[in-house]
Design a protein around this motif. Structure first.
Motif, PDB file in Angstrom:
ATOM      1  N   ALA A 118      -5.501  -1.767   6.782  1.00 56.86           N
ATOM      2  CA  ALA A 118      -4.874  -1.566   5.465  1.00 56.86           C
ATOM      3  C   ALA A 118      -5.785  -1.952   4.310  1.00 56.86           C
ATOM      4  O   ALA A 118      -5.817  -1.270   3.283  1.00 56.86           O
ATOM      5  CB  ALA A 118      -3.553  -2.333   5.398  1.00 56.86           C
ATOM      6  N   THR A 119      -6.555  -3.045   4.453  1.00 61.69           N
ATOM      7  CA  THR A 119      -7.423  -3.449   3.343  1.00 61.69           C
ATOM      8  C   THR A 119      -8.478  -2.375   3.051  1.00 61.69           C
ATOM      9  O   THR A 119      -8.833  -2.143   1.903  1.00 61.69           O
ATOM     10  CB  THR A 119      -8.121  -4.796   3.634  1.00 61.69           C
TER      11      THR A 119
ATOM     12  N   GLN B 149      -6.993   0.624   1.125  1.00 66.21           N
ATOM     13  CA  GLN B 149      -6.527   0.327  -0.230  1.00 66.21           C
ATOM     14  C   GLN B 149      -7.108   1.298  -1.259  1.00 66.21           C
ATOM     15  O   GLN B 149      -8.308   1.585  -1.247  1.00 66.21           O
ATOM     16  CB  GLN B 149      -6.945  -1.089  -0.604  1.00 66.21           C
ATOM     17  N   GLY B 150      -6.245   1.781  -2.133  1.00 67.68           N
ATOM     18  CA  GLY B 150      -6.692   2.629  -3.230  1.00 67.68           C
ATOM     19  C   GLY B 150      -6.960   4.075  -2.862  1.00 67.68           C
ATOM     20  O   GLY B 150      -7.509   4.838  -3.670  1.00 67.68           O
TER      21      GLY B 150
ATOM     22  N   VAL C  74      -0.450   0.574   0.459  1.00 63.29           N
ATOM     23  CA  VAL C  74      -1.654   0.064  -0.213  1.00 63.29           C
ATOM     24  C   VAL C  74      -2.333   1.139  -1.060  1.00 63.29           C
ATOM     25  O   VAL C  74      -3.425   0.928  -1.586  1.00 63.29           O
ATOM     26  CB  VAL C  74      -2.672  -0.523   0.800  1.00 63.29           C
ATOM     27  N   ALA C  75      -1.673   2.302  -1.176  1.00 59.56           N
ATOM     28  CA  ALA C  75      -2.282   3.413  -1.915  1.00 59.56           C
ATOM     29  C   ALA C  75      -1.299   3.978  -2.948  1.00 59.56           C
ATOM     30  O   ALA C  75      -0.852   5.124  -2.832  1.00 59.56           O
ATOM     31  CB  ALA C  75      -2.721   4.514  -0.942  1.00 59.56           C
TER      32      ALA C  75
END
Length: 361
Positions: A62-63, A66-67, A109-110
């Motif tokens: 997930a990290t 992100q974005g 996370v996005a």
């Protein structure tokens, strides 16, 4: 930081690999490659090793996710018995689960997610179980009654997207031609190995397939550009599109061009199952790799399930001409993507590249 972050799932496959190449050449975006194996060429992008069937691995990624603004979903699980696997409930469940696991990790996370591109194909029209309505058209010719992981993934995305700011597009390519290692449905390695075996014996390039069928193909680089277009075009939001080179072909009429690209003479029609024959080629292939200093791996790692796919595509064992397998590309052309490519030139391109990059002798 780039305003566009593209996640490519299935980065070692034929389509995922082409997407990496496209975004690498286009520039201006951050790209994250996801796959179980590390891609041969990352084009400067980051890679996360991940098994999408494992929700814990997806959560751990997930990290890195992100974005994300765009997802190119080109990941695919195929059963060891390729063609029979297309109707297998386990294959359907596995492919459905893979997309669900990834979206469950990515969406939270996005918040800037804008687009999800999903790959289908002519099995949406039941090409593997019945003659196509010619031409097969999106929104008219789908075979929803035939069990298929396409429908599981598509229904999931449709429901998930309700009320969200992001959109999806479904691309339905025909026979995809490009270059990868160990793909399930890539014709350059199996045909290139078959040709190399004949050349070593001083023989011409005999045609191993069955009776003709008029069909279509698509260059994987053209498909990658269609995927990138769909990620930005308003006309592509929540729509499905067929994608082809724009012409039609039969194997017999492109065979001389393939032989020429491999610096061979075209031979006769000599029916042969590549899937049954290839075990005899394992040791000679290793010899050829040494002799020509090839970078390609051993035969089974190089070709994957694609010997089976070559038999299927070239209609091995079929003695009657088949019904044409043709889809309409009017919809994607009218929506704004109008690229075309000559299919004969496409085969020349990919066999030429496979030889110059020392994948084939």
């Amino acid at each position: 930081m780039a305003e566009k972050k593209v996640v490519v799932a299935g980065a070692t496959g034929l389509v995922g690999n082409a997407a990496l190449r496209h975004f690498g050449a286009a520039g201006g975006c951050d790209v994250l490659a996801l796959s179980r194996r590390r891609p041969r060429e990352l084009h400067g992008f980051r890679h996360v090793q991940i098994d999408l069937t494992d929700p814990a691995q997806c959560r751990r990624a997930a990290t890195e996710l992100q974005g994300a603004t765009h997802l190119v979903y080109a990941a695919l699980y195929e059963a060891p018995n390729l063609v029979d696997g297309w109707r297998d409930q386990d294959q359907i469940r596995t492919n459905d689960l893979m997309l669900r696991n990834l979206m469950a990790a990515l969406e939270p996370v996005a918040p800037q997610l804008r687009h999800v591109a999903l790959l289908q194909g002519t099995k949406a029209y039941g090409v593997h179980v019945r003659p196509l309505t010619v031409p097969a058209r999106e929104g008219r010719s789908e075979m929803y009654e035939q069990p298929n992981f396409y429908w599981a993934q598509e229904n999931f995305l449709r429901e998930l997207q309700q009320g969200k700011a992001w959109h999806w597009s479904i691309l339905r390519p025909v026979l995809i031609v490009g270059e990868t290692i160990g793909g399930a449905m890539d014709l350059i390695p199996p045909l290139g190995v078959y040709a190399a075996m004949l050349r070593e014996q001083g023989r011409p390039l005999d045609y191993p397939g069955g009776a003709a069928r008029v069909s279509q193909a698509v260059d994987v680089d053209l498909l990658a550009r269609a995927i990138a277009w769909a990620g930005e075009a308003a006309a592509a939001r929540n729509e499905a599109f067929n994608v082809t080179n724009g012409d039609v072909f039969t194997w017999e009429n492109v065979w001389p061009a393939i032989a020429d690209a491999l610096e061979m003479k075209p031979g006769n029609a000599v029916p042969l199952s590549l899937a049954q024959e290839y075990p005899k080629w394992i040791a000679p292939w290793d010899e050829l790799r040494r002799k020509h200093n090839l970078i390609s791996p051993g035969l089974e790692e190089f070709v994957g399930l694609s010997f089976q796919y070559a038999d299927y595509s070239m209609r091995h064992g079929r003695t009657q001409a088949g019904p044409p397998s043709i889809v309409s590309t009017v919809k994607i052309n009218q929506a704004g993507f109008t690229e075309m490519m000559d299919t004969e030139a496409m085969f020349r391109k990919w066999f030429g590249l496979a030889r110059s990059s020392r994948l084939l002798p």
